[in-house]
Write an enzyme that holds these catalytic residues in place. Structure first.
Site, PDB file in Angstrom:
ATOM      1  N   MET A  32       0.849  -1.199   0.000  1.00 45.25           N
ATOM      2  CA  MET A  32       0.000   0.000   0.000  1.00 45.25           C
ATOM      3  C   MET A  32       0.888   1.254   0.000  1.00 45.25           C
ATOM      4  SD  MET A  32      -3.480  -0.870   1.978  1.00 45.25           S
ATOM      5  CE  MET A  32      -2.914  -0.646   3.645  1.00 45.25           C
ATOM      6  N   LEU A  35       6.717   3.188   1.412  1.00 49.79           N
ATOM      7  CA  LEU A  35       7.654   2.064   1.485  1.00 49.79           C
ATOM      8  C   LEU A  35       8.751   2.293   2.533  1.00 49.79           C
ATOM      9  CD1 LEU A  35       8.118   1.225  -2.315  1.00 49.79           C
ATOM     10  CD2 LEU A  35       6.441   0.313  -0.683  1.00 49.79           C
ATOM     11  N   HIS A  36       9.065   1.228   3.262  1.00 48.32           N
ATOM     12  CA  HIS A  36      10.155   1.242   4.245  1.00 48.32           C
ATOM     13  C   HIS A  36      10.996  -0.007   4.000  1.00 48.32           C
ATOM     14  CE1 HIS A  36       7.670  -1.759   6.206  1.00 48.32           C
ATOM     15  NE2 HIS A  36       6.688  -0.880   6.365  1.00 48.32           N
ATOM     16  N   ASP A  37      12.011  -0.210   4.872  1.00 44.17           N
ATOM     17  CA  ASP A  37      12.938  -1.321   4.634  1.00 44.17           C
ATOM     18  C   ASP A  37      12.262  -2.684   4.699  1.00 44.17           C
ATOM     19  OD1 ASP A  37      14.965   0.411   4.166  1.00 44.17           O
ATOM     20  OD2 ASP A  37      15.984   0.135   6.089  1.00 44.17           O
ATOM     21  N   HIS A  39       9.239  -3.405   3.355  1.00 45.24           N
ATOM     22  CA  HIS A  39       8.804  -3.617   1.962  1.00 45.24           C
ATOM     23  C   HIS A  39      10.003  -3.919   1.059  1.00 45.24           C
ATOM     24  CE1 HIS A  39       5.570  -0.604   3.307  1.00 45.24           C
ATOM     25  NE2 HIS A  39       4.864  -1.666   2.974  1.00 45.24           N
ATOM     26  N   SER A 188       4.163   1.186   7.825  1.00 43.56           N
ATOM     27  CA  SER A 188       3.820   2.508   7.297  1.00 43.56           C
ATOM     28  C   SER A 188       3.065   3.311   8.358  1.00 43.56           C
ATOM     29  CB  SER A 188       2.955   2.375   6.049  1.00 43.56           C
ATOM     30  OG  SER A 188       3.582   1.515   5.124  1.00 43.56           O
TER      31      SER A 188
HETATM   32  P1  AMP Z   1       1.462  -2.924   3.473  1.00 44.80           P
HETATM   33  O1  AMP Z   1       2.010  -1.853   2.585  1.00 44.80           O
HETATM   34  O2  AMP Z   1       1.456  -2.564   4.920  1.00 44.80           O
HETATM   35  O3  AMP Z   1       0.158  -3.475   2.985  1.00 44.80           O
HETATM   36  O4  AMP Z   1       2.493  -4.124   3.386  1.00 44.80           O
HETATM   37  C1  AMP Z   1       2.864  -4.677   2.147  1.00 44.80           C
HETATM   38  C2  AMP Z   1       3.658  -5.918   2.382  1.00 44.80           C
HETATM   39  O5  AMP Z   1       4.831  -5.599   3.123  1.00 44.80           O
HETATM   40  C3  AMP Z   1       2.897  -6.971   3.185  1.00 44.80           C
HETATM   41  O6  AMP Z   1       3.189  -8.255   2.675  1.00 44.80           O
HETATM   42  C4  AMP Z   1       3.474  -6.794   4.562  1.00 44.80           C
HETATM   43  O7  AMP Z   1       3.405  -7.957   5.361  1.00 44.80           O
HETATM   44  C5  AMP Z   1       4.918  -6.459   4.243  1.00 44.80           C
HETATM   45  N1  AMP Z   1       5.563  -5.773   5.361  1.00 44.80           N
HETATM   46  C6  AMP Z   1       5.098  -4.684   6.021  1.00 44.80           C
HETATM   47  N2  AMP Z   1       5.917  -4.373   7.035  1.00 44.80           N
HETATM   48  C7  AMP Z   1       6.910  -5.296   7.027  1.00 44.80           C
HETATM   49  C8  AMP Z   1       8.068  -5.511   7.853  1.00 44.80           C
HETATM   50  N3  AMP Z   1       8.347  -4.738   8.888  1.00 44.80           N
HETATM   51  N4  AMP Z   1       8.879  -6.564   7.538  1.00 44.80           N
HETATM   52  C9  AMP Z   1       8.588  -7.373   6.488  1.00 44.80           C
HETATM   53  N5  AMP Z   1       7.515  -7.212   5.682  1.00 44.80           N
HETATM   54  C10 AMP Z   1       6.694  -6.192   5.954  1.00 44.80           C
END
Ligand code: AMP
Length: 280
Positions: A32, A35-37, A39, A188
């Site tokens: 979504m 983006l962070h480390d 992602h 995020s």
């Molecule tokens: P989101 O943008 O929050 O929907 O997350 C996108 C993808 O990134 C999902 O598969 C999350 O599980 C993964 N993700 C989010 N935060 C982390 C994290 N800290 N470490 C590893 N994967 C993550």
């Protein structure tokens, strides 16, 4: 290298058709944005495993429980594209809302059982929104493998279930949770924490580690839960939605880690809902 930003399903299909004709494998990383480390670790895993990598960025309205939460969710498309430059991904898919949900859209993917508990019990409709959008993204990207974070453990199990049940021709790869220096799982949503709240947020992971240690020493969840909740309250958390030990795959409730288990929690700090999980 700046990856092309694709906004339509037909534009994406033209690319994936060409790659598939050339016999190349495709990896997808659904996100979504903001983006962070965490992602980026999924992007790296996809780069390592596939010839072509598509990162998708779509803030999915159907998985939010309130319009305010949806409106406040961070949107940083320009920064996201910059962060992806060093990975040389092949496409960034940022579908417009009407590409995902055109007028007349009427289909919902709903995974029973797994979604009744934990976040599913506290966020009605959330996992229907997730399951529907993930199904669409897996089909739209025509991916061979899709990469998901263990950070969202329940979501990972829901996605594995729907891919198996619907015979989607795609392998789901789970990747470990990436954490900040103090142990807070990257998210995020951490951007929404004030400095003061951010300084206290690592208490969630600390309390969970303490519970895991107690479980390994033979104590039960009933004994450990109250103390952990008190610790979170002392750190400024206003409520704990759940702190549960669950079987790692079907998420059935456990008192002790008598089979491979996951300790999962969701708790509120300064109006932000944080989730985390660890293996026990
Ligand atoms: P989101 O943008 O929050 O929907 O997350 C996108 C993808 O990134 C999902 O598969 C999350 O599980 C993964 N993700 C989010 N935060 C982390 C994290 N800290 N470490 C590893 N994967 C993550």
């Amino acid at each position: 290298m700046t990856a092309p930003i694709i906004r339509t399903v037909s534009g994406l299909r033209a690319m994936t058709d060409a790659w598939r004709r050339a016999g190349e494998t495709i990896g997808a990383v659904p996100t979504m944005g903001a983006l962070h480390d965490g992602h980026l670790s999924l992007v790296q895993a996809a780069k390592n495993a596939c010839d072509r990598v598509i990162v998708t960025i779509f803030v999915n309205p159907r998985q939010f429980n309130s319009p305010e939460d949806y409106a406040n969710y961070p949107r940083t498309e320009h920064d996201d594209a910059e962060k992806l430059e060093r990975f040389a991904v092949d496409a960034i898919f940022v579908p417009d809302g009407d590409q995902m949900y055109p007028a007349g859209f009427a289909t919902t993917v709903s995974v029973a059982g797994l979604t009744d508990v934990l976040c599913g019990a506290h966020r009605p409709g959330h996992f229907d929104g997730v399951a529907t959008v993930v199904t669409k993204l897996l089909l739209q990207t025509a991916c061979d493998k899709a990469f998901f974070g263990e950070k969202d453990w329940q979501q990972l199990q829901v996605v594995r279930r729907l891919v198996a049940d619907l015979n989607l021709p795609c392998e789901i790869v789970g990747c470990p949770t990436i954490r900040e220096m103090d142990g807070l799982a990257m998210s995020s949503r951490n951007l929404l924490l004030s400095d003061r709240a951010r300084a206290r947020a690592a208490a969630l992971h600390e309390a969970m580690e303490e519970v895991a240690e107690g479980l390994r020493a033979g104590r039960t969840m009933a004994e450990l839960r109250l103390k952990a909740e008190a610790r979170l309250e002392a750190a400024g958390f206003t409520s704990v939605d759940y702190l549960d030990l669950r079987a790692h795959d079907d998420l059935s409730a456990l008192e002790r880690p008598e089979r491979p288990a996951r300790l999962l929690a969701a708790a509120w700090l300064a109006g932000v809902r944080l989730i985390d999980n660890i293996g026990v």
